[in-house]
Design a protein around this motif. Structure first.
Motif, PDB file in Angstrom:
ATOM      1  N   GLU A  74      -1.910   4.280   9.759  1.00 12.53           N
ATOM      2  CA  GLU A  74      -3.466   4.721   9.674  1.00 12.53           C
ATOM      3  C   GLU A  74      -4.265   4.750   8.583  1.00 12.53           C
ATOM      4  O   GLU A  74      -5.631   4.848   8.379  1.00 12.53           O
ATOM      5  CB  GLU A  74      -3.382   6.171  10.452  1.00 12.53           C
ATOM      6  N   ALA A  75      -3.686   5.006   7.292  1.00  8.98           N
ATOM      7  CA  ALA A  75      -4.280   4.836   5.927  1.00  8.98           C
ATOM      8  C   ALA A  75      -4.940   3.622   5.523  1.00  8.98           C
ATOM      9  O   ALA A  75      -6.071   3.491   4.971  1.00  8.98           O
ATOM     10  CB  ALA A  75      -3.456   5.520   5.133  1.00  8.98           C
ATOM     11  N   VAL A  76      -4.191   2.436   6.153  1.00  7.25           N
ATOM     12  CA  VAL A  76      -4.801   1.054   5.923  1.00  7.25           C
ATOM     13  C   VAL A  76      -6.130   0.994   6.603  1.00  7.25           C
ATOM     14  O   VAL A  76      -7.255   0.588   5.978  1.00  7.25           O
ATOM     15  CB  VAL A  76      -3.688   0.139   6.562  1.00  7.25           C
ATOM     16  N   THR A  77      -6.352   1.643   7.742  1.00  3.56           N
ATOM     17  CA  THR A  77      -7.372   1.486   8.672  1.00  3.56           C
ATOM     18  C   THR A  77      -8.599   2.333   8.004  1.00  3.56           C
ATOM     19  O   THR A  77      -9.813   2.242   8.172  1.00  3.56           O
ATOM     20  CB  THR A  77      -7.293   1.500   9.935  1.00  3.56           C
ATOM     21  N   GLU A  78      -7.993   3.627   7.809  1.00  2.00           N
ATOM     22  CA  GLU A  78      -9.116   4.731   7.519  1.00  2.00           C
ATOM     23  C   GLU A  78      -9.574   4.850   5.873  1.00  2.00           C
ATOM     24  O   GLU A  78     -10.519   5.099   5.801  1.00  2.00           O
ATOM     25  CB  GLU A  78      -8.278   6.166   7.901  1.00  2.00           C
ATOM     26  N   ILE A  79      -8.700   4.654   5.116  1.00  2.00           N
ATOM     27  CA  ILE A  79      -8.917   4.535   3.650  1.00  2.00           C
ATOM     28  C   ILE A  79      -9.354   3.101   3.287  1.00  2.00           C
ATOM     29  O   ILE A  79     -10.425   2.939   2.482  1.00  2.00           O
ATOM     30  CB  ILE A  79      -7.758   5.018   2.683  1.00  2.00           C
ATOM     31  N   VAL A 116      -9.326  -1.986   6.449  1.00  2.00           N
ATOM     32  CA  VAL A 116      -8.897  -3.482   6.821  1.00  2.00           C
ATOM     33  C   VAL A 116      -8.121  -3.418   7.732  1.00  2.00           C
ATOM     34  O   VAL A 116      -7.340  -2.424   8.222  1.00  2.00           O
ATOM     35  CB  VAL A 116      -8.381  -4.251   5.521  1.00  2.00           C
ATOM     36  N   PRO A 117      -7.930  -4.492   8.600  1.00  2.00           N
ATOM     37  CA  PRO A 117      -6.849  -4.498   9.514  1.00  2.00           C
ATOM     38  C   PRO A 117      -5.318  -4.545   8.946  1.00  2.00           C
ATOM     39  O   PRO A 117      -5.297  -4.716   7.835  1.00  2.00           O
ATOM     40  CB  PRO A 117      -7.177  -5.771  10.272  1.00  2.00           C
ATOM     41  N   LEU A 118      -4.539  -4.220   9.613  1.00  2.00           N
ATOM     42  CA  LEU A 118      -2.979  -4.231   9.435  1.00  2.00           C
ATOM     43  C   LEU A 118      -2.699  -5.466   9.039  1.00  2.00           C
ATOM     44  O   LEU A 118      -3.065  -6.588   9.657  1.00  2.00           O
ATOM     45  CB  LEU A 118      -2.096  -3.783  10.379  1.00  2.00           C
ATOM     46  N   GLY A 119      -2.034  -5.813   7.874  1.00  2.00           N
ATOM     47  CA  GLY A 119      -1.458  -7.223   7.275  1.00  2.00           C
ATOM     48  C   GLY A 119      -2.714  -7.902   6.500  1.00  2.00           C
ATOM     49  O   GLY A 119      -2.543  -9.059   6.084  1.00  2.00           O
ATOM     50  N   SER A 120      -3.655  -6.876   6.068  1.00  2.00           N
ATOM     51  CA  SER A 120      -4.915  -7.555   5.355  1.00  2.00           C
ATOM     52  C   SER A 120      -5.042  -6.692   4.035  1.00  2.00           C
ATOM     53  O   SER A 120      -6.171  -6.964   3.261  1.00  2.00           O
ATOM     54  CB  SER A 120      -6.106  -7.301   6.180  1.00  2.00           C
ATOM     55  N   VAL A 121      -4.258  -5.984   3.493  1.00  2.00           N
ATOM     56  CA  VAL A 121      -4.114  -5.306   2.450  1.00  2.00           C
ATOM     57  C   VAL A 121      -4.135  -6.106   1.192  1.00  2.00           C
ATOM     58  O   VAL A 121      -3.203  -7.229   0.932  1.00  2.00           O
ATOM     59  CB  VAL A 121      -2.786  -4.348   2.297  1.00  2.00           C
ATOM     60  N   THR A 122      -5.215  -6.110   0.513  1.00  2.00           N
ATOM     61  CA  THR A 122      -5.420  -6.721  -0.821  1.00  2.00           C
ATOM     62  C   THR A 122      -6.289  -6.082  -1.866  1.00  2.00           C
ATOM     63  O   THR A 122      -6.912  -4.914  -1.425  1.00  2.00           O
ATOM     64  CB  THR A 122      -6.124  -8.263  -0.704  1.00  2.00           C
ATOM     65  N   PHE A 141       0.988  -0.993   0.094  1.00  2.00           N
ATOM     66  CA  PHE A 141       0.042   0.218   0.055  1.00  2.00           C
ATOM     67  C   PHE A 141       0.880   1.301  -0.076  1.00  2.00           C
ATOM     68  O   PHE A 141       1.660   1.398   0.885  1.00  2.00           O
ATOM     69  CB  PHE A 141      -0.869  -0.081   1.253  1.00  2.00           C
ATOM     70  N   LEU A 142       0.938   1.927  -1.143  1.00  2.00           N
ATOM     71  CA  LEU A 142       1.770   3.123  -1.267  1.00  2.00           C
ATOM     72  C   LEU A 142       1.142   4.521  -1.549  1.00  2.00           C
ATOM     73  O   LEU A 142      -0.113   4.534  -1.866  1.00  2.00           O
ATOM     74  CB  LEU A 142       2.970   2.763  -2.501  1.00  2.00           C
ATOM     75  N   LYS A 143       2.014   5.479  -1.343  1.00  2.00           N
ATOM     76  CA  LYS A 143       1.418   6.758  -1.445  1.00  2.00           C
ATOM     77  C   LYS A 143       2.524   7.749  -2.226  1.00  2.00           C
ATOM     78  O   LYS A 143       3.705   7.270  -2.215  1.00  2.00           O
ATOM     79  CB  LYS A 143       1.202   7.561  -0.220  1.00  2.00           C
TER      80      LYS A 143
END
Length: 326
Positions: free
Chosen positions: A90-95, A98-104, A49-51
């Motif tokens: 925080e972008a993982v959970t807010e945007i 999903v929980p950390l470690g669950s990016v797909t 997950f990148l910015k």
């Protein structure tokens, strides 16, 4: 609250997408995941997950053994060598919600992630099935990568297959090959506006309704600080208020849309672009309009609707008050 694992699996079933489900303890890495499903024939995936510097967001989903060089990828997107970095937790959970470690890629099912661009490893096509977490890292599902691609496209999200290990030359005569996958700059501003789209009416009967432009004013003011010497924050606020008022007038609303289309065309049809792209310029302009305008038109339409509603609501309140005073 974002879409749950159960809701996602129901949506896949509703679209007749076949998948196999494997429940296991919570895992935070591909290595841990492999201990539970690695013996099954399917391609393991890693998801970044990148910015970029303008806070535009990307999910890069690749096979576990694909080498992803962020410097090279940044150049291919036209962002410069240091353009990409990991997005904050925080972008993982807010945007993505999903929980950390669950990016797909499945995280794009959430509306809050509507402006996130997805790059899928072309290597996925070499596997009959691939593994992904379905919004939760205590479960893994395997499915055909084309089904995943079709599902994400059905959400209206930006998605493309990319050879992530390629390193093409980028220069004056060879523009960045992935530049069309960069989300438009305006989307981050519109995100803030839409998140504050709860219309509020001041308690004073004689006061005018307050629309959603207040948040946009703050964002615009912040942007002016980054670009000094152009417009003062006071002028910026005045411009936004005038824009907001135009959304209550259908003719001005249409003018706003036509102006945005014209700006995109003028920006693309430059002498250097004509020389570089030649016969492909028409396709480039068409793709640029679709990429940059689809989400913005939805946002403009929403703002137009909300503003018109607010104006009507305020007028209605004043009419009722006058009747009660008689």
């Amino acid at each position: 609250m974002g879409v749950s694992k159960a809701q996602l699996l129901e949506r896949l079933q509703a679209q007749q997408i076949q998948f196999s489900q494997y429940d296991h303890p919570v895992v935070m890495t591909v290595e841990e995941q492999a201990k539970h499903v690695g013996h099954i024939k399917a391609g393991l995936s890693k998801n970044l997950f990148l910015k970029d510097k303008k806070h535009r967001l990307y999910i890069v989903s690749a096979l576990a053994d694909t080498k992803v060089d962020l410097k090279v990828l940044s150049q291919r997107l036209g962002l410069g060598k240091g353009g990409l970095r990991m997005a904050p937790e925080e972008a993982v959970t807010e945007i993505l919600e999903v929980p950390l470690g669950s990016v797909t890629p499945f995280a794009l099912v959430n509306e809050s992630a509507r402006n996130v661009s997805l790059l899928l490893d072309q290597g996925f096509k070499t596997h009959e099935c691939c593994f992904f977490h379905p919004l939760s890292n205590d479960t893994t599902i395997s499915l055909n990568i084309q089904d995943l691609y079709t599902f994400v496209k059905s959400l209206g999200r930006i998605v493309a297959y990319v050879d992530l290990e390629a390193n093409p030359t980028v220069g004056k005569d060879q523009p960045p090959d992935l530049a069309n996958l960069v989300p438009s700059d305006i989307s981050s501003v519109q995100n803030v506006v839409e998140k504050t789209a709860n219309l509020k009416i001041d308690g004073d009967v004689n006061s005018k309704p307050v629309a959603v432009i207040a948040k946009a004013s703050k964002v615009s003011s912040d942007q002016q600080k980054e670009k000094p010497g152009k417009v003062s924050s006071g002028q910026s606020k005045e411009k936004l208020v005038n824009t907001a008022n135009s959304f209550a007038d259908p003719e001005k609303f249409i003018e706003e849309i036509l102006k945005k289309v014209t700006d995109i065309v003028v920006d693309e049809v430059k002498v250097e672009n004509i020389k570089q792209r030649g016969d492909q310029l028409g396709v480039v302009v068409s793709n640029s309009i679709k990429k940059n305008l689809t989400l913005e038109l939805k946002n403009l339409a929403t703002t137009f609707k909300n503003t018109a509603y607010t104006e009507g609501f305020g007028a209605g309140r004043e009419s009722i008050t006058l009747l009660l005073k008689r």
